[in-house]
Design a protein around this motif. Structure first.
Motif, short mmCIF file in Angstrom:
data_model
loop_
_atom_site.label_atom_id
_atom_site.label_comp_id
_atom_site.label_asym_id
_atom_site.label_seq_id
_atom_site.Cartn_x
_atom_site.Cartn_y
_atom_site.Cartn_z
N CYS A 12 38.33 36.50 47.34
CA CYS A 12 36.90 37.33 46.87
C CYS A 12 35.72 36.73 47.77
CB CYS A 12 36.84 37.13 45.58
SG CYS A 12 37.91 37.82 44.44
N HIS A 42 44.76 36.24 37.43
CA HIS A 42 44.70 36.59 38.74
C HIS A 42 45.90 35.94 39.60
CE1 HIS A 42 43.19 38.14 42.94
NE2 HIS A 42 43.82 39.12 41.97
N CYS A 102 42.30 32.28 47.12
CA CYS A 102 41.39 33.03 46.93
C CYS A 102 40.72 33.66 48.14
CB CYS A 102 40.27 32.14 46.09
SG CYS A 102 40.59 31.83 44.38
#
Ligand SMILES: Cc1cc2nc3c(=O)[nH]c(=O)nc-3n(C[C@H](O)[C@H](O)[C@H](O)COP(=O)(O)OP(=O)(O)OC[C@H]3O[C@@H](n4cnc5c(N)ncnc54)[C@H](O)[C@@H]3O)c2cc1C
Ligand code: SF4
Ligand code: SF4
Ligand code: FES
Lengths: 341, 278
Positions: free
Chosen positions: A250, A301, A248
């Motif tokens: 983000c 995702h 991840c």
């Protein structure tokens, strides 16, 4: 690739050798957990760990970091770029996390723009990997070929053979390090056979599996399946799954100003697509208001979109998002149910 | 290593009030080298910010052939935008860009253009109108359909007389409602009512649409019903953005990064994506 032997009693010297040029960050015990932290000696290392809660990506993409500093000196503020820390060895990184760093490299370095902070840290970082000699309860790396042994993505790779480590050299930077440490001996064929035997056993012990053939087609077909609402009803949208996920990337950005309003910082922090505000736009709009939409976005995702964006799976099967989720919401279970097996 | 997060100071040269909540800011980079190197294409956006408050994406709305300055039309809706609205001529904004995939100007050469805009959605299309005026012979017939909530919410009204002078250019306007005492000589109704009177046909035409997503939904539906193909309709999408350069992940719709793969997409590209209204 060169293969060598580091006897276990040589480890303290080897760490000393590394520390002459690098800060060494490796797995250390902290309470009941094992965390990646800077070490000063080999005894600090907890090399029989299975999986850390927070992945080593935190060294390359810190949970919170200043990306710009500004000083309000006159009409026009003065802008400064913070320098990144010096050379680091990430020691004892398991194959899933090595492969996760390869995903982060694609996202943050490739393309028209480079993330300058990640890219500089990456350049300054040597990865000394550690193959897995036992699997955790939630691991499913074999589904993606991201473990229990690493194939690439490391500068040096270690395998614990009991009384010694097999040392494989992956890059020139790794070569330089082993060449500077004369005490290593050459590995025998038997050492390599032993590595293969260990890895085979670990792989066989991993029973959890996501079938990757036609995974994209399956998931895109099932995007409106009722399973997503069922999982969303369980989900607390707390974001622990994305916080512990090694791929991840983000982040959100926020400005902070000192109390005297003389200076400030532009800070970025790990954000999560599981949070309600993540896709909120002006005037009350939100494109993923439902927990089902957010949970689905996360899973898709990892399993579909990153593949479409960068050609690799966004999940490396480390199992963290399952282990640390209070409800143990599990992509393996979701895909298994969707495929009707 | 070039740091794409570092913005450049730009001085506000002029502020024009467009509507009760929207102003157009004319900006000029302070650094001559930055000014010289800067060049945008219609449909691209900048990240614009105020230190201490933050940054947000805004379409570049000025004439792409103008080298001295660029413009943003900004509606006050939150932290950054309200702060920007308080600034005066001579103040500084911090700008980085241009970013994103522009409108298909090259593909539109030799073809007719249909522009459909709603509300603030005219802002990213204004550079297209400038470009057409500057290079009139490169395009066929041009038709603009523009709708807003009321006549008082229409952008660029003082410029529309100039636009109407462009050769072979039709401008059609509509508003959802006309408040009492306001003069209005055009249509009343949502923007799709203008389809009834439009001249544009699917043949040899490129369509560019921007507005609230719900408006784009109905516009695309109407166009497809009238025989326009999904790959000749281009939309500009809006999502939350924290970086503008494909790193922060905020703007993703399915596998697309709006900041990098868009904001301009064909409807064919957008249709299969999740988490959208259009
Ligand atoms: C490509 C593109 C082009 C654009 N072009 C233009 C343009 O030309 N002109 C224009 O005016 N606008 C444009 N926009 C929209 C503009 O970027 C937004 O209006 C702007 O980001 C609002 O920023 P703000 O700081 O003022 O609002 P914020 O203070 O960020 O608030 C905006 C809204 O976001 C939500 N929000 C923000 N933060 C949070 C949080 N932490 N928790 C919960 N909700 C939150 C809220 O719903 C809030 O109402 C464009 C957007 C894109 C993507
Ligand atoms: S999605 Fe879960 S199992 Fe896959 S890499 Fe992220 S944390 Fe690990
Ligand atoms: S979109 Fe969600 S799942 Fe994907 S990288 Fe960002 S936080 Fe992680
Ligand atoms: S705005 Fe950050 S990835 Fe698009």
């Amino acid at each position: 690739m060169e293969t060598l032997i580091l006897r276990k009693e040589q480890l303290p010297q080897f760490i000393e050798h590394l520390r002459r040029e690098y800060r060494v960050v490796g797995p250390v015990k902290k309470g009941n957990l094992v965390v990646f932290a800077e070490i000063s000696k080999a005894e600090d290392l907890q090399l029989d760990y299975v999986t850390t809660m927070i992945p080593p990506k935190k060294v390359l993409l810190p949970q919170r970091e200043t990306i710009l500093k500004f000083k309000f000196e006159n009409e026009t503020p003065k802008v400064e770029q913070p320098a990144v820390d010096g050379k680091i060895v990430l020691f004892g990184v398991h194959p899933c996390d090595i492969n996760a760093i390869k995903v982060l490299d694609k996202v943050l370095i490739e393309g028209e723009f480079k993330d300058p902070y990640y890219a500089q840290r990456r350049e300054n970082t040597v990865i000394i990997g550690l193959n897995c000699t036992k699997a955790g309860e939630y691991c499913f790396c074999t589904s993606f070929g991201t473990g229990p042994g690493a194939k690439d993505g490391f500068d040096i790779l270690l395998t614990d053979l009991g009384d010694r480590f097999l040392v494989e050299v992956g890059t020139d930077a790794g070569k330089k390090i082993v060449e500077g440490f004369k005490e290593l001996s050459k590995a025998e064929d038997a050492d390599i056979a032993k590595r293969d035997e260990i890895l085979k056993k670990v792989a066989e012990s991993i029973k959890r599996r996501i079938k990757t053939e036609n995974l994209e087609t399956l998931l895109l077909e099932k995007i409106n399946d009722k399973i997503w609402q069922e999982l969303a009803d369980e989900c607390l949208a707390c974001g622990v799954c994305t916080t512990v996920c090694p791929t991840c990337f983000c982040y959100g950005v926020i400005d902070r100003v000192s109390a005297d309003f003389k200076e400030g910082e532009r800070i970025r922090y790990w954000d999560s697509c599981m949070f309600l505000e993540f896709a909120a736009v002006a005037l009350g709009g939100n494109f993923r208001p439902g927990r089902d939409a957010r949970l689905k976005h996360r899973m898709y995702h990892k399993l579909v979109y990153i593949k479409q964006q960068h050609g690799v799976f966004g999940c490396v099967g480390c199992g963290r998002c399952v282990e640390f989720c209070v409800k143990h919401i599990d992509p393996v279970d979701a895909v298994t149910r969707l495929s009707g097996d | 290593m070039a740091n794409p997060y570092v913005p450049h100071p730009a001085v506000i040269k002029e502020i024009k009030t467009e509507t009760r909540d929207t102003k157009t800011f004319r900006l000029e980079f302070l650094d001559e080298n930055v000014k010289k190197a800067y060049q945008f294409k219609p449909g691209q956006f900048n990240m614009v910010g105020v230190f201490g408050v933050g940054e947000a994406p805004f379409s570049i709305t000025s004439n792409p052939d103008e080298k001295e300055y660029f413009e943003h039309t900004i509606r006050a809706v939150g932290n950054v935008t309200n702060t920007i609205h308080k600034l005066k001529e001579g103040d500084i904004l911090w700008v980085r860009g241009p970013y994103g995939r522009p409108w298909p100007i090259e593909e539109a050469k030799g073809k007719n253009i249909l522009i459909v805009a709603g509300g603030l959605g005219l802002a990213p299309l204004r550079p297209v109108i400038y470009y057409i005026a500057n290079h009139r012979d490169e395009f066929g017939h041009v038709e603009v359909l523009y709708g807003a909530r009321t006549p008082l919410d229409m952008l660029y009204r003082s410029e529309m007389d100039e636009w109407r002078k462009i050769k072979d250019f039709t401008l059609r306007l509509t508003v959802d409602m006309v408040p009492e005492g306001v003069e209005w000589e055009h249509r009343v109704g949502v923007v799709t009512v203008l389809f009834e009177e439009m001249d544009s046909r699917p043949e040899n035409t490129v369509v560019m649409v921007c507005g609230p997503e719900i408006m784009m939904h109905f516009v695309v539906k109407g166009l497809v019903e009238r025989g326009f193909a999904k790959n000749q309709i281009y939309l500009s999408m809006e999502r939350r953005m924290h970086c503008g350069i494909g790193k922060c992940g905020h703007c993703q719709i399915g596998s697309k990064f709006v900041c990098r793969d868009g904001p301009v997409f064909t409807f064919e590209e957008v249709e299969p994506l999740p988490d959208k209204i259009v």
